[in-house]
Write a protein that holds these residues in place. Structure first.
Motif, PDB file in Angstrom:
ATOM      1  N   LEU A  58       0.821  -1.336  -0.469  1.00  0.00           N
ATOM      2  CA  LEU A  58       0.101  -0.209  -0.291  1.00  0.00           C
ATOM      3  C   LEU A  58       0.494   1.279   0.213  1.00  0.00           C
ATOM      4  N   ILE A 105     -10.789   2.147  -4.044  1.00  0.00           N
ATOM      5  CA  ILE A 105      -9.713   1.169  -2.395  1.00  0.00           C
ATOM      6  C   ILE A 105     -10.544   1.743  -1.081  1.00  0.00           C
ATOM      7  N   SER A 107     -11.272  -0.832   0.929  1.00  0.00           N
ATOM      8  CA  SER A 107     -10.461  -1.457   2.470  1.00  0.00           C
ATOM      9  C   SER A 107     -11.887  -1.612   3.223  1.00  0.00           C
TER      10      SER A 107
END
Length: 97
Positions: free
Chosen positions: A2, A37, A41
């Motif tokens: 990440l 993302i 997440s």
């Protein structure tokens, strides 16, 4: 992993900051990227399985704030139009004098 993705996004942001049109394109791409993302997440943090990026709620909040900043940059770039950066404008005006 990440951190590497964030480093690449930051480098692209610096390159895109040279012109307003680059900023608009980067802001749009960053908004879409961070939305994806963030969706991933939130799913990973709430469900807790398949976490390959070592995600937590602090990371999710940071990505949401970054996505909101990209949206603000996008809105500002459309408001200002396609103009060269300040340094380019200053050089052009100094050549005319």
């Amino acid at each position: 992993m990440l951190n590497i993705m964030h480093l690449i996004v930051g480098a692209l942001a610096v390159l895109a900051a040279r012109r307003t049109s680059g900023t608009a394109l980067f802001s749009l791409a960053a908004t879409v990227w961070f939305a994806g993302i963030n969706a991933y997440s939130i799913l990973v943090v709430t469900i807790g399985s398949g976490d390959r990026l070592n995600l937590n709620w602090a990371t999710v909040i940071l990505q949401l704030v970054t996505m909101l900043a990209a949206i603000v940059m996008l809105a500002l770039s459309f408001r200002e139009g396609d103009q060269p950066a300040d340094s380019e404008r200053d050089r052009a005006s100094s050549r005319r004098e």
